[in-house]
Design an enzyme around this catalytic site. Sequence first.
Site, short mmCIF file in Angstrom:
data_model
loop_
_atom_site.label_atom_id
_atom_site.label_comp_id
_atom_site.label_asym_id
_atom_site.label_seq_id
_atom_site.Cartn_x
_atom_site.Cartn_y
_atom_site.Cartn_z
N ASP A 95 -60.26 -14.84 22.40
CA ASP A 95 -59.79 -13.32 23.07
C ASP A 95 -60.02 -13.06 24.80
O ASP A 95 -59.21 -12.86 25.10
CB ASP A 95 -59.51 -12.32 21.76
CG ASP A 95 -60.85 -11.96 21.96
OD1 ASP A 95 -61.46 -12.84 21.71
OD2 ASP A 95 -60.52 -10.67 21.66
N HIS B 32 -65.76 -15.38 23.48
CA HIS B 32 -64.97 -15.69 21.85
C HIS B 32 -63.67 -16.03 22.75
O HIS B 32 -63.59 -15.81 23.78
CB HIS B 32 -64.91 -14.13 21.36
CG HIS B 32 -65.71 -13.60 20.65
ND1 HIS B 32 -67.03 -12.67 19.35
CD2 HIS B 32 -66.57 -15.16 19.65
CE1 HIS B 32 -67.31 -12.60 18.85
NE2 HIS B 32 -67.28 -14.33 18.62
#
Lengths: 301, 301
Positions: B64, B62
């Site tokens: 982030d 992901h």
Amino acid sequence: MKITILGNGSGGAFQGRNYTAHFLECDGQYFLLDCGEGTQHQAFRLGIPIGRVRQIFITHLHGDHVFGLIGLLTSFSLQGRTDAVEIFAPAGLRQLVEVHKKVCGVYFPFDLKILEVDTEVSKVIFENKKLEVLTIPLRHRIAAAGYLFREKPKPRHIRPEQIEVWKIPFSAIKSIQNGADFELPDGRIVPNSELTTDPSPSKSYAFCTDTALHLSVAKVVRGADLLYHESTFTEKHREMADLTNHSTASDAAKIAKNADVKKLLLGHFSNRYENLEEHLAEAQAIFLETEIAEEGKLFLV
Amino acid sequence: MKITILGNGSGGAFQGRNYTAHFLECDGQYFLLDCGEGTQHQAFRLGIPIGRVRQIFITHLHGDHVFGLIGLLTSFSLQGRTDAVEIFAPAGLRQLVEVHKKVCGVYFPFDLKILEVDTEVSKVIFENKKLEVLTIPLRHRIAAAGYLFREKPKPRHIRPEQIEVWKIPFSAIKSIQNGADFELPDGRIVPNSELTTDPSPSKSYAFCTDTALHLSVAKVVRGADLLYHESTFTEKHREMADLTNHSTASDAAKIAKNADVKKLLLGHFSNRYENLEEHLAEAQAIFLETEIAEEGKLFLV
């Protein structure tokens, strides 16, 4: 046009200067030019409403110009954005987006259009009612195009007292603003020049990064109100500039002078320069109306 | 072990909390755990010698947790790095790297090894003389593994006075430190327990993000000196946590208690929380030795 500089640094390890991104507001429309890593961080710090952007223009796919893009789009998604986003970029961006969709769980609940630009020709790639955007072929290590934002010709200014004198109906105003003469009921013609004065000048902003000195840029950006031109180096590092297909401050000033623009903005500075006085002095020796594209600064055109 | 928190935020638009990255120093070796967008910016601000990192551990793909990685590697390249980099990550990272090489002009003048981790089992994936790293299977929306950094058993402490008494030669010391008895020239045996005292305890740091409450994590991290466990939400947003496969502060505390760790660090906070007092109170109600993973803070194990 309002241009905010989010980053004026070039590639290489982050050392305080942010990577390239400019935020452009023009007549209530918002545009993003390039999107280096940390662009959303900078937008937050500067209070830039980056979520309002609908068109993003990417000059080339080097990391310092594009590594913030997928993160920004992901943030748009996580905020539940539904407004479409159009991205103009050289070939390859679609592959970059697709692989992120495939392996990073990235998805877009909004319409994402990726429009591939031809970096070899200058042509209109986007227009709305008031603005058009043209590509500016650049000369870099990979395909790169600058972008010229140009207001379309504006309507001529109506002379209200003349409208009264000739009892011109409201329905005819629009065509008169566009330059038409007016035919009176008795067949006589009132020339447009009697009914209007010249329109406000159309403003333009040219964004040229990254590129070696490329004189044909001057042709495309001729007369621009503001030219942002990369100046990674000063002449002291001429060899580095040549080796990496970047410009010096002198190169940028030569383009500005040649194109007879109103103002030059220097940016995309190498980390080797702690202060930018030499850049400024070097450019101003050739083209006086030069400024540094300071981060966070708003430039009005 | 010294752990510096570079970011304690979760996904979504940047609103002041940085994306996930921890910098770990252990016995003169440097490791990076996750690399969200802006990690190199944070490393610069905090004075972290991120260029010394040789192993990077990515929990999942992901944005982030990984959108700062290619930028960091690119910066390494532009700095002329020649030291090899090993990246441990779930499947998919290689594709991400390859597409950047293909379309972004990214190249690596150093040996870049991408080692795919199996996120379904806990096993040793890296070791050096003093340290081993195990995967911790997590439960998230995409394949995710935490990482347990564990010092190997240390040599037993020599009792110098006993070495004198038995006139033990230097050449025998190493095996005695490793637990061997000593045989005297006359054939008598001096038991190790007479020659040594217990070694210093082996320290461990567990990094668990992103994951829903997953009780089997407790088994792997049992007795860890420090457990970083994501706590994106508080119980007030239990439904969101369940929906997105994230943990609450209570969930994190349950794992800490169950695993009998020495200290719990909370992080990966949703932007909806301006302050983190509720997270802390909620976790401390279950597991008192809890702290917030404040950005820029150094934690010693």
